[in-house]
Design a protein around this motif. Structure first.
Motif, PDB file in Angstrom:
ATOM      1  N   ASN A 110       0.649  -1.266   0.015  1.00  0.00           N
ATOM      2  CA  ASN A 110       0.096  -0.167  -0.105  1.00  0.00           C
ATOM      3  C   ASN A 110       1.035   1.331  -0.089  1.00  0.00           C
ATOM      4  N   ASP A 111       2.035   1.235   0.518  1.00  0.00           N
ATOM      5  CA  ASP A 111       3.079   2.295   0.628  1.00  0.00           C
ATOM      6  C   ASP A 111       3.785   2.590  -0.543  1.00  0.00           C
ATOM      7  N   GLY A 112       3.548   1.651  -1.687  1.00  0.00           N
ATOM      8  CA  GLY A 112       4.044   1.853  -3.108  1.00  0.00           C
ATOM      9  C   GLY A 112       5.200   0.908  -3.353  1.00  0.00           C
ATOM     10  N   VAL A 113       5.502   0.184  -2.504  1.00  0.00           N
ATOM     11  CA  VAL A 113       6.720  -0.696  -2.696  1.00  0.00           C
ATOM     12  C   VAL A 113       6.212  -1.768  -3.714  1.00  0.00           C
ATOM     13  N   SER A 114       7.024  -1.918  -4.803  1.00  0.00           N
ATOM     14  CA  SER A 114       6.673  -2.768  -5.836  1.00  0.00           C
ATOM     15  C   SER A 114       6.986  -4.348  -5.388  1.00  0.00           C
ATOM     16  N   ILE A 115       6.172  -5.348  -6.031  1.00  0.00           N
ATOM     17  CA  ILE A 115       6.215  -6.693  -5.815  1.00  0.00           C
ATOM     18  C   ILE A 115       7.653  -7.167  -6.019  1.00  0.00           C
ATOM     19  N   PRO A 116       8.608  -7.597  -5.279  1.00  0.00           N
ATOM     20  CA  PRO A 116       9.620  -8.298  -5.510  1.00  0.00           C
ATOM     21  C   PRO A 116       9.588  -9.433  -6.662  1.00  0.00           C
ATOM     22  N   GLN A 117      10.812  -9.730  -7.366  1.00  0.00           N
ATOM     23  CA  GLN A 117      10.768 -10.929  -8.267  1.00  0.00           C
ATOM     24  C   GLN A 117      11.327 -11.877  -7.661  1.00  0.00           C
ATOM     25  N   GLU A 118      11.945 -11.904  -6.541  1.00  0.00           N
ATOM     26  CA  GLU A 118      12.307 -13.005  -5.650  1.00  0.00           C
ATOM     27  C   GLU A 118      12.493 -12.675  -4.316  1.00  0.00           C
ATOM     28  N   VAL A 119      11.972 -13.673  -3.580  1.00  0.00           N
ATOM     29  CA  VAL A 119      11.975 -13.409  -2.184  1.00  0.00           C
ATOM     30  C   VAL A 119      12.703 -14.913  -1.626  1.00  0.00           C
ATOM     31  N   VAL A 120      13.495 -14.659  -0.674  1.00  0.00           N
ATOM     32  CA  VAL A 120      14.356 -15.641   0.185  1.00  0.00           C
ATOM     33  C   VAL A 120      13.754 -15.699   1.555  1.00  0.00           C
TER      34      VAL A 120
END
Length: 104
Positions: A20-30
């Motif tokens: 909601n704060d504008g952070v984009s969805i990451p391509q990869e999460v560990v």
């Protein structure tokens, strides 16, 4: 996330606030093997899918269905997997030391 509460609702809320704060969805999460964390990451970053549905979509993508490819690639850290295997109760005892080393 720095919090005392590490339950599913709190993690999902925190990830939703990031989006909601504008952070984009990451391509990869560990991450580690925390079921709450794995489930909430897939729900927040993979269009509301459950962990089970996300795994099924990944399998479909591996079989050639490119429309099922997830937006975010979720990866589990190998060191956490090794730690998980080392804690199995079947390794208790002196006779299983070499077998444990083989698995690790």
């Amino acid at each position: 996330m720095l919090s005392e509460k590490q339950d599913t609702l709190t993690i999902f809320y925190w990830l939703g606030q990031l989006l909601n704060d504008g952070v984009s969805i990451p391509q990869e999460v560990v991450c580690d093997w925390s079921k709450a964390l794995l489930g909430d990451i897939t729900r927040a970053f993979c269009n509301g899918l459950s962990l089970h549905d996300c795994v099924n979509n990944c399998m479909a993508a591996l079989n050639g269905n490119n429309s099922a490819r997830p937006v975010c690639y979720l990866r589990v850290d190998v060191a956490h997997l090794i730690k998980l295997v080392c804690r199995w109760t079947c390794w208790k005892g002196k006779r299983t030391i070499r077998l444990k080393e083989c698995y690790v």
